[in-house]
Design a protein around this motif. Structure first.
Motif, PDB file in Angstrom:
ATOM      1  N   ILE A 185      32.524  14.315  -8.640  1.00  0.00           N
ATOM      2  CA  ILE A 185      33.016  15.703  -8.626  1.00  0.00           C
ATOM      3  C   ILE A 185      33.939  15.955  -9.816  1.00  0.00           C
ATOM      4  O   ILE A 185      33.805  16.965 -10.520  1.00  0.00           O
ATOM      5  CB  ILE A 185      33.747  16.004  -7.307  1.00  0.00           C
ATOM      6  N   ALA A 186      34.870  15.032 -10.062  1.00  0.00           N
ATOM      7  CA  ALA A 186      35.794  15.189 -11.186  1.00  0.00           C
ATOM      8  C   ALA A 186      35.047  15.193 -12.510  1.00  0.00           C
ATOM      9  O   ALA A 186      35.381  15.952 -13.432  1.00  0.00           O
ATOM     10  CB  ALA A 186      36.826  14.065 -11.168  1.00  0.00           C
ATOM     11  N   LYS A 192      45.234  10.223 -12.465  1.00  0.00           N
ATOM     12  CA  LYS A 192      44.214  11.177 -12.030  1.00  0.00           C
ATOM     13  C   LYS A 192      43.815  12.160 -13.120  1.00  0.00           C
ATOM     14  O   LYS A 192      42.796  12.845 -13.007  1.00  0.00           O
ATOM     15  CB  LYS A 192      44.718  11.943 -10.810  1.00  0.00           C
ATOM     16  N   MET A 213      38.749   4.333  -6.938  1.00  0.00           N
ATOM     17  CA  MET A 213      38.241   5.697  -6.813  1.00  0.00           C
ATOM     18  C   MET A 213      36.853   5.700  -6.174  1.00  0.00           C
ATOM     19  O   MET A 213      35.997   4.892  -6.517  1.00  0.00           O
ATOM     20  CB  MET A 213      38.161   6.335  -8.210  1.00  0.00           C
ATOM     21  N   SER A 214      36.649   6.607  -5.218  1.00  0.00           N
ATOM     22  CA  SER A 214      35.341   6.712  -4.580  1.00  0.00           C
ATOM     23  C   SER A 214      34.337   7.344  -5.536  1.00  0.00           C
ATOM     24  O   SER A 214      34.723   8.085  -6.455  1.00  0.00           O
ATOM     25  CB  SER A 214      35.424   7.561  -3.311  1.00  0.00           C
ATOM     26  N   ALA A 218      32.211   9.675  -4.883  1.00  0.00           N
ATOM     27  CA  ALA A 218      32.211  11.130  -4.689  1.00  0.00           C
ATOM     28  C   ALA A 218      33.323  11.783  -5.496  1.00  0.00           C
ATOM     29  O   ALA A 218      33.106  12.798  -6.173  1.00  0.00           O
ATOM     30  CB  ALA A 218      32.355  11.472  -3.209  1.00  0.00           C
ATOM     31  N   SER A 219      34.522  11.200  -5.449  1.00  0.00           N
ATOM     32  CA  SER A 219      35.655  11.747  -6.214  1.00  0.00           C
ATOM     33  C   SER A 219      35.367  11.692  -7.711  1.00  0.00           C
ATOM     34  O   SER A 219      35.636  12.646  -8.442  1.00  0.00           O
ATOM     35  CB  SER A 219      36.929  10.977  -5.897  1.00  0.00           C
ATOM     36  N   PHE A 220      34.828  10.555  -8.153  1.00  0.00           N
ATOM     37  CA  PHE A 220      34.493  10.410  -9.563  1.00  0.00           C
ATOM     38  C   PHE A 220      33.440  11.422  -9.988  1.00  0.00           C
ATOM     39  O   PHE A 220      33.567  12.073 -11.029  1.00  0.00           O
ATOM     40  CB  PHE A 220      33.982   8.992  -9.830  1.00  0.00           C
TER      41      PHE A 220
END
Length: 234
Positions: A177-178, A144, A170-171, A173-175
């Motif tokens: 935002i990160a 992560k 990994m979704s 959205a997660s990608f």
């Protein structure tokens, strides 16, 4: 079944768009020549050459810079570092940072989308098999933390990381935002350096930034190692 059909539809649309873009590139001479020139400048001209190229488009310079960032994303591993510095030198560090951040986000999303919908074989066409395997190892080592580390280190092509992330579970959205959070500090700092410092002061600051980035990478690497060691003990 619906999920499978949706996946097929996305893949079909992605392939169709890529085919249309390739046809335009090969059969529209101005587009072909323009892209080839842009690639040559990105790969060989350095900061001054990139800045001069963007400036030459006058009122369309913002659009050209945005498209250049997306182009460098697709033909990874060309670094976006010089484009960020050029943007700050041309538009000022605040506007340059905004332009660099938004265009880099668009490029990262496109890389992720291509890998997610077309799979590993397609991603390797854009990156090269060996390069992608290296980033796979990067994800394996840092998990992560991979996205954060990639944004802190200017000599790591983040676009490779975007392609690799699209091949993981990994979704989006997660990608996204990160990516947005991870690249914002670096973009602001590099834009400030490029837009307000010159000559020796700029070189000194860049050296300090690289040293800082390496220190962060070592710190995160140590934390990852300690976490894994604790999990093995448990």
């Amino acid at each position: 079944m619906n999920a499978t059909k949706k996946k097929i539809n996305k893949t079909t649309v992605t392939i169709a768009v890529i085919v249309v873009c390739l046809l335009i590139y090969f059969f529209v001479p101005p587009v072909h020549q323009g892209i080839n020139r842009a690639v040559r400048i990105l790969t060989s001209e350095g900061l001054d050459g990139i800045a001069a190229y963007i400036r030459s488009f006058g009122v369309y310079a913002v659009v050209v810079s945005f498209l250049l960032m997306i182009l460098q994303s697709l033909i990874s591993p060309i670094p976006a570092f010089f484009i960020t510095l050029a943007n700050s030198a041309i538009f000022g560090w605040v506007k340059g940072a905004i332009l660099s951040w938004t265009s880099a986000m668009a490029g990262a999303a496109l890389c992720f989308y291509i890998a997610r919908n077309l799979g590993r074989d397609a991603a390797e066409k854009f990156t090269g098999k060996g390069m992608l395997e290296t980033v796979d190892k990067f994800f394996e080592d840092y998990g992560k933390y991979a996205i954060l580390i990639a944004r802190l280190l200017p000599f790591i092509s983040f676009d490779l990381v975007s392609y690799a992330a699209g091949l993981t579970g990994m979704s989006f959205a997660s990608f996204f935002i990160a990516t947005g959070i991870g690249q914002l500090p670096a973009t602001i700092v590099y834009s400030y350096v490029g837009g307000t410092l010159t000559g020796g002061a700029q070189a000194l600051m860049m050296g300090l930034l690289v040293l800082f980035a390496l220190s962060i990478a070592i710190f995160v690497g140590k934390k990852v190692y300690n976490d894994r060691h604790e999990n093995k003990v448990k």
